[in-house]
Write a protein that holds these residues in place. Structure first.
Motif, PDB file in Angstrom:
ATOM      1  N   GLU A 127     -15.661   6.285  -7.356  1.00  0.00           N
ATOM      2  CA  GLU A 127     -16.282   7.601  -7.495  1.00  0.00           C
ATOM      3  C   GLU A 127     -15.296   8.715  -7.144  1.00  0.00           C
ATOM      4  O   GLU A 127     -15.307   9.783  -7.769  1.00  0.00           O
ATOM      5  CB  GLU A 127     -17.512   7.696  -6.590  1.00  0.00           C
ATOM      6  CG  GLU A 127     -18.321   8.947  -6.796  1.00  0.00           C
ATOM      7  CD  GLU A 127     -19.593   8.937  -5.967  1.00  0.00           C
ATOM      8  OE1 GLU A 127     -20.414   9.835  -6.185  1.00  0.00           O
ATOM      9  OE2 GLU A 127     -19.761   8.055  -5.110  1.00  0.00           O
ATOM     10  N   TYR A 137     -16.028   8.634 -13.599  1.00  0.00           N
ATOM     11  CA  TYR A 137     -17.427   8.590 -14.031  1.00  0.00           C
ATOM     12  C   TYR A 137     -18.178   9.798 -13.492  1.00  0.00           C
ATOM     13  O   TYR A 137     -17.900  10.301 -12.402  1.00  0.00           O
ATOM     14  CB  TYR A 137     -18.116   7.324 -13.504  1.00  0.00           C
ATOM     15  CG  TYR A 137     -17.532   6.048 -14.038  1.00  0.00           C
ATOM     16  CD1 TYR A 137     -17.743   5.660 -15.345  1.00  0.00           C
ATOM     17  CD2 TYR A 137     -16.770   5.223 -13.217  1.00  0.00           C
ATOM     18  CE1 TYR A 137     -17.211   4.484 -15.830  1.00  0.00           C
ATOM     19  CE2 TYR A 137     -16.243   4.041 -13.693  1.00  0.00           C
ATOM     20  CZ  TYR A 137     -16.457   3.674 -14.996  1.00  0.00           C
ATOM     21  OH  TYR A 137     -15.939   2.513 -15.478  1.00  0.00           O
ATOM     22  N   ALA A 138     -19.171  10.244 -14.254  1.00  0.00           N
ATOM     23  CA  ALA A 138     -20.083  11.286 -13.768  1.00  0.00           C
ATOM     24  C   ALA A 138     -21.035  10.660 -12.745  1.00  0.00           C
ATOM     25  O   ALA A 138     -21.126   9.431 -12.632  1.00  0.00           O
ATOM     26  CB  ALA A 138     -20.872  11.877 -14.935  1.00  0.00           C
ATOM     27  N   ARG A 139     -21.761  11.478 -11.999  1.00  0.00           N
ATOM     28  CA  ARG A 139     -22.631  10.976 -10.928  1.00  0.00           C
ATOM     29  C   ARG A 139     -23.692  10.015 -11.466  1.00  0.00           C
ATOM     30  O   ARG A 139     -23.900   8.953 -10.881  1.00  0.00           O
ATOM     31  CB  ARG A 139     -23.289  12.141 -10.199  1.00  0.00           C
ATOM     32  CG  ARG A 139     -24.346  11.701  -9.242  1.00  0.00           C
ATOM     33  CD  ARG A 139     -24.276  11.939  -7.804  1.00  0.00           C
ATOM     34  NE  ARG A 139     -23.352  12.801  -7.194  1.00  0.00           N
ATOM     35  CZ  ARG A 139     -22.571  12.381  -6.208  1.00  0.00           C
ATOM     36  NH1 ARG A 139     -22.585  11.128  -5.827  1.00  0.00           N
ATOM     37  NH2 ARG A 139     -21.783  13.217  -5.605  1.00  0.00           N
ATOM     38  N   ASP A 140     -24.343  10.334 -12.579  1.00  0.00           N
ATOM     39  CA  ASP A 140     -25.371   9.442 -13.125  1.00  0.00           C
ATOM     40  C   ASP A 140     -24.766   8.145 -13.666  1.00  0.00           C
ATOM     41  O   ASP A 140     -25.358   7.083 -13.554  1.00  0.00           O
ATOM     42  CB  ASP A 140     -26.205  10.145 -14.194  1.00  0.00           C
ATOM     43  CG  ASP A 140     -25.357  10.680 -15.337  1.00  0.00           C
ATOM     44  OD1 ASP A 140     -24.139  10.865 -15.138  1.00  0.00           O
ATOM     45  OD2 ASP A 140     -25.920  10.920 -16.428  1.00  0.00           O
ATOM     46  N   GLN A 141     -23.575   8.229 -14.244  1.00  0.00           N
ATOM     47  CA  GLN A 141     -22.892   7.014 -14.698  1.00  0.00           C
ATOM     48  C   GLN A 141     -22.487   6.146 -13.508  1.00  0.00           C
ATOM     49  O   GLN A 141     -22.551   4.923 -13.581  1.00  0.00           O
ATOM     50  CB  GLN A 141     -21.645   7.371 -15.506  1.00  0.00           C
ATOM     51  CG  GLN A 141     -21.924   7.937 -16.862  1.00  0.00           C
ATOM     52  CD  GLN A 141     -20.634   8.328 -17.563  1.00  0.00           C
ATOM     53  OE1 GLN A 141     -19.647   8.674 -16.918  1.00  0.00           O
ATOM     54  NE2 GLN A 141     -20.663   8.272 -18.889  1.00  0.00           N
TER      55      GLN A 141
END
Length: 129
Positions: free
Chosen positions: A67, A72-76
């Motif tokens: 992270e 990746y984005a937060r939801d991904q």
């Protein structure tokens, strides 16, 4: 140990027949398959019961490091975390990864051990009359 067991296996064959390189390699791969099943079974027990907290801690650290990269984005990242947790606790994946890893190691070491453990047929043995 691998060489010793393979040499002992090769000695079981008749002198006239010998034990080829391929037969020795096949024996090593079957041993690796069995070892992979045992390793996968241990991994199932270790991940789900014996060291569950330790594996969860390692998973959390790994996901935090991924992270932090910002790939990746937060939801991904949440989906990646859920999928990684499911795969880490799945018996099928653990057995399959144990077998795959053991077969790769067995193939690598088997290429060399089979060369030294194989026996060529003896030309003047009693069975070749």
């Amino acid at each position: 140990l691998l060489y010793t067991f393979t040499k002992r296996h090769a000695a079981r064959y008749d002198a006239a027949e010998g034990c080829s390189y391929g037969r020795c390699l096949k024996f090593i791969l079957f041993m690796a398959l069995f070892e992979g099943i045992l390793a996968g079974a241990y991994q199932i027990v270790a991940v789900n019961w014996l060291f569950e907290a330790r594996y969860e801690e390692i998973m959390a650290q790994t996901l935090a490091a991924v992270e932090a990269t910002g790939i990746y984005a937060r939801d991904q990242m949440q989906l990646v975390g859920e999928m990684a947790t499911r795969m880490t606790h799945s018996p099928i994946w653990l057995i399959a990864s144990g077998i795959f890893g053991s077969l790769i190691k067995g193939l690598f070491f088997g290429l060399f051990v089979s060369a030294f453990a194989s026996r060529k047929p003896e030309v003047f043995s009693r069975n070749n009359e």
